[in-house]
Enzyme design. Structure first.
Site, PDB file in Angstrom:
ATOM      1  N   SER A 199      51.371 125.875 -19.865  1.00 50.87           N
ATOM      2  CA  SER A 199      51.564 126.040 -18.424  1.00 50.87           C
ATOM      3  C   SER A 199      51.379 127.478 -17.978  1.00 50.87           C
ATOM      4  O   SER A 199      51.334 127.756 -16.776  1.00 50.87           O
ATOM      5  CB  SER A 199      52.970 125.566 -18.030  1.00 50.87           C
ATOM      6  OG  SER A 199      53.960 126.331 -18.686  1.00 50.87           O
ATOM      7  N   PHE A 214      51.846 123.120 -25.746  1.00 49.40           N
ATOM      8  CA  PHE A 214      52.637 124.350 -25.630  1.00 49.40           C
ATOM      9  C   PHE A 214      52.007 125.403 -26.546  1.00 49.40           C
ATOM     10  O   PHE A 214      52.681 126.011 -27.381  1.00 49.40           O
ATOM     11  CB  PHE A 214      54.105 124.104 -26.020  1.00 49.40           C
ATOM     12  CG  PHE A 214      54.724 122.890 -25.372  1.00 49.40           C
ATOM     13  CD1 PHE A 214      55.218 122.940 -24.080  1.00 49.40           C
ATOM     14  CD2 PHE A 214      54.798 121.688 -26.067  1.00 49.40           C
ATOM     15  CE1 PHE A 214      55.796 121.817 -23.491  1.00 49.40           C
ATOM     16  CE2 PHE A 214      55.382 120.570 -25.494  1.00 49.40           C
ATOM     17  CZ  PHE A 214      55.874 120.631 -24.197  1.00 49.40           C
ATOM     18  N   CYS A 243      62.934 124.191 -31.731  1.00 53.44           N
ATOM     19  CA  CYS A 243      63.518 125.501 -32.028  1.00 53.44           C
ATOM     20  C   CYS A 243      64.877 125.636 -31.348  1.00 53.44           C
ATOM     21  O   CYS A 243      65.397 126.744 -31.201  1.00 53.44           O
ATOM     22  CB  CYS A 243      62.582 126.626 -31.593  1.00 53.44           C
ATOM     23  SG  CYS A 243      62.257 126.673 -29.818  1.00 53.44           S
TER      24      CYS A 243
END
Length: 396
Positions: A250, A227, A340
Site C-alpha cells: 500500500s 505486503f 510478527c
C-alpha cells in the site's frame, strides 16, 4: 544503592531468570531512582536477586541487567556484553559473509531494550527502554570497539519509547552519513537499506533465511508477494527462476524502493516483475473475482497485534488474509505465511491458518515452521523474544 522490593511470591519469575519486573510485582522502592538508574532487586525477605534498570513510567518497572547481585553496571559491563554478542555472531558459520546482520537482540543478548543491526560498515542502533537510554554513550562506544564500524545511526523512534516516558531520539551518534546510498548483498541479491527513513532499523533482517527459502522454491512458479515492502522476497524469487512475480504494497515510497532494488540487480529479469500499489486485502479479493491463481504466495503482513490485548481483532485479520491466500493458490502450491505480532503465539497462529484452510475448502500440510535467523536468538527464559513465526504450507 536504591532497592526495589518485590511483593511476596513475585520473585518466582526471577528464579526462572525472566528479565522483566512488572508494576504489579513491586511492593516499594527504598530510596530514590531516576529513569534508567540501576537498582538492587530484593524479594520480600530481603534477599538480593538481581540488578536492574528502573523505569517508573512503564508497566515493566524494571529490566534485569544481571542476576548476579555483585555485578557492577558501568561502561565495562556494556563493553563485555556487546563484545560477547558480536563474538557469538562471528562464530556462526551460517552468518559468514553476510553484510546485513543483527548484532544485539535485546533481552536474548542480556541487553534489554537494545537493538543493533549492522549493514556493512554502518550500524543502526535502537534503544527502547529507560536503562539503555541512560547508557547510550557506553553502548555506542562498546559497539565501535567491538566492530570497528565507520558510523552508527540511532533510530530510537519506536512507539515503545512513549510507554517508557521517553522522547524519540534519532541521528548520527558516531561518524557521519555515507556519501553514497547504503546497500547490502544478501545471498547474491543487492538490497538498499534506509536507516534514516526506512521501517524499523532500515530493513527486515529477520526474514533473510526465509527469503532464501523462497528462492529455493520459486523456479518456474507464478509468485505473489503480499505486503512486499522493498521487494526482498520478490527479488530472491526472481533469483530462483520464478516465471513471474507480482508484488503488492500500500506504500508508494516502498515500491519506489523495490523498483530501485531491482534496478541494482541487472542479473535479474525485470520483465518478470510486476509491482502494484494497493490495499492487499482488496487486491486479493479482486484477484479472486478475476479467477487468478498463483503457485507460491508470500503473506508477510505488518504487526496486527502489538500485544495480547489486540489478539482477537488481529486473529480476524490473519484469518481473512490467509483465507484469501488459500483461495488464490493453485493445487500443489506453496503458502509462506507469517506473523510478527507478539500478541499472537505460534499455536494460535497455526490454528488461525488451519481455520482459513478449512473455510477455503483446502487440504493442506505444514512442510516447515519458519522463524527469524540465528542472529535473532531467543533466550530460553524469555519466550516473548519469539515474535516472528511462520509456516510453509502446501495445499492440495
Amino acid at each position: 544503592m536504591t532497592e526495589l522490593i518485590l511483593k511476596p511470591g513475585k520473585e518466582r519469575s526471577l528464579y526462572r531468570r525472566h528479565p522483566w519486573i512488572f508494576e504489579g510485582s513491586v511492593a516499594r522502592l527504598n530510596g530514590r531512582a531516576k529513569p534508567g538508574d540501576t537498582v538492587d532487586v530484593l524479594d520480600a525477605d530481603g534477599r538480593v536477586l538481581a540488578r536492574a534498570a528502573w523505569s517508573p513510567k512503564s508497566q515493566i518497572r524494571a529490566r534485569i541487567w544481571s542476576f548476579d547481585s555483585q555485578t557492577i553496571i558501568d561502561d565495562a559491563f556494556f563493553k563485555r556484553r556487546v563484545a560477547d554478542a558480536v563474538a557469538r555472531r562471528q562464530a556462526m558459520p551460517q552468518l559468514a559473509g553476510q553484510e546485513g546482520m543483527r548484532l544485539i537482540h535485546g533481552e536474548s543478548d542480556g541487553l534489554p531494550g537494545v537493538i543493533a543491526d549492522r549493514y556493512g560498515d554502518t550500524i543502526c542502533l535502537q534503544l527502547t527502554a529507560a536503562g539503555p537510554d541512560k547508557w547510550r554513550k557506553a553502548i555506542v562506544g562498546a559497539l565501535v570497539k567491538a566492530t570497528g564500524v565507520a558510523r552508527i545511526y540511532e533510530r530510537s523512534d519506536s512507539d515503545v519509547r512513549g510507554l517508557e516516558g521517553l522522547e524519540p531520539v534519532t541521528g548520527w551518534v558516531h561518524g557521519e552519513a555515507p556519501d553514497t546510498a547504503l546497500s547490502i548483498d544478501e545471498n547474491g541479491v543487492r538490497l538498499g537499506v534506509d536507516v534514516v527513513g526506512g521501517h524499523k532499523t532500515g530493513f527486515y533482517l529477520d526474514q533473510r533465511d526465509n527469503r532464501l527459502l523462497t528462492r529455493d522454491l520459486a523456479a518456474g512458479k507464478a509468485v505473489l508477494n503480499c505486503f512486499c515492502y522493498t521487494g526482498g522476497f520478490s527479488l530472491q524469487a526472481l533469483a530462483g527462476g520464478a516465471a513471474s512475480t507480482l508484488s503488492i504494497d500500500s506504500s508508494g515510497p516502498a515500491l519506489v524502493g523495490a523498483r530501485a532494488n531491482l534496478a541494482m540487480n541487472p542479473q535479474l529479469d525485470a520483465s518478470r516483475a510486476e509491482w502494484l500499489e494497493a490495499d492487499v486485502f482488496e487486491a486479493l479479493r479482486v484477484f479472486r473475482k478475476e479467477g487468478r491463481r498463483f503457485d507460491l504466495i508470500v503473506l508477510d503482513p505488518p504487526k496486527f497485534a502489538p500485544s495480547a490485548a489486540h489478539a482477537e481483532r488481529a486473529a480476524r485479520a490473519y484469518k481473512d488474509i490467509n483465507l484469501l491466500g488459500f483461495r488464490l493458490l493453485n493445487p500443489g502450491g506453496y503458502l509462506m505465511t507469517y506473523s510478527c505480532s507478539g500478541g499472537i503465539g505460534l499455536e494460535l497462529f497455526q490454528k488461525i491458518v488451519a481455520g482459513a484452510a478449512v473455510d477455503a475448502g483446502r487440504d493442506a500440510r505444514i512442510l516447515r515452521r519458519l522463524a527469524a535467523g540465528p542472529d535473532h536468538p531467543i533466550a530460553l527464559h524469555f519466550p516473548e523474544g519469539e515474535y516472528l513465526k511462520g509456516l510453509l504450507v502446501q495445499a492440495d
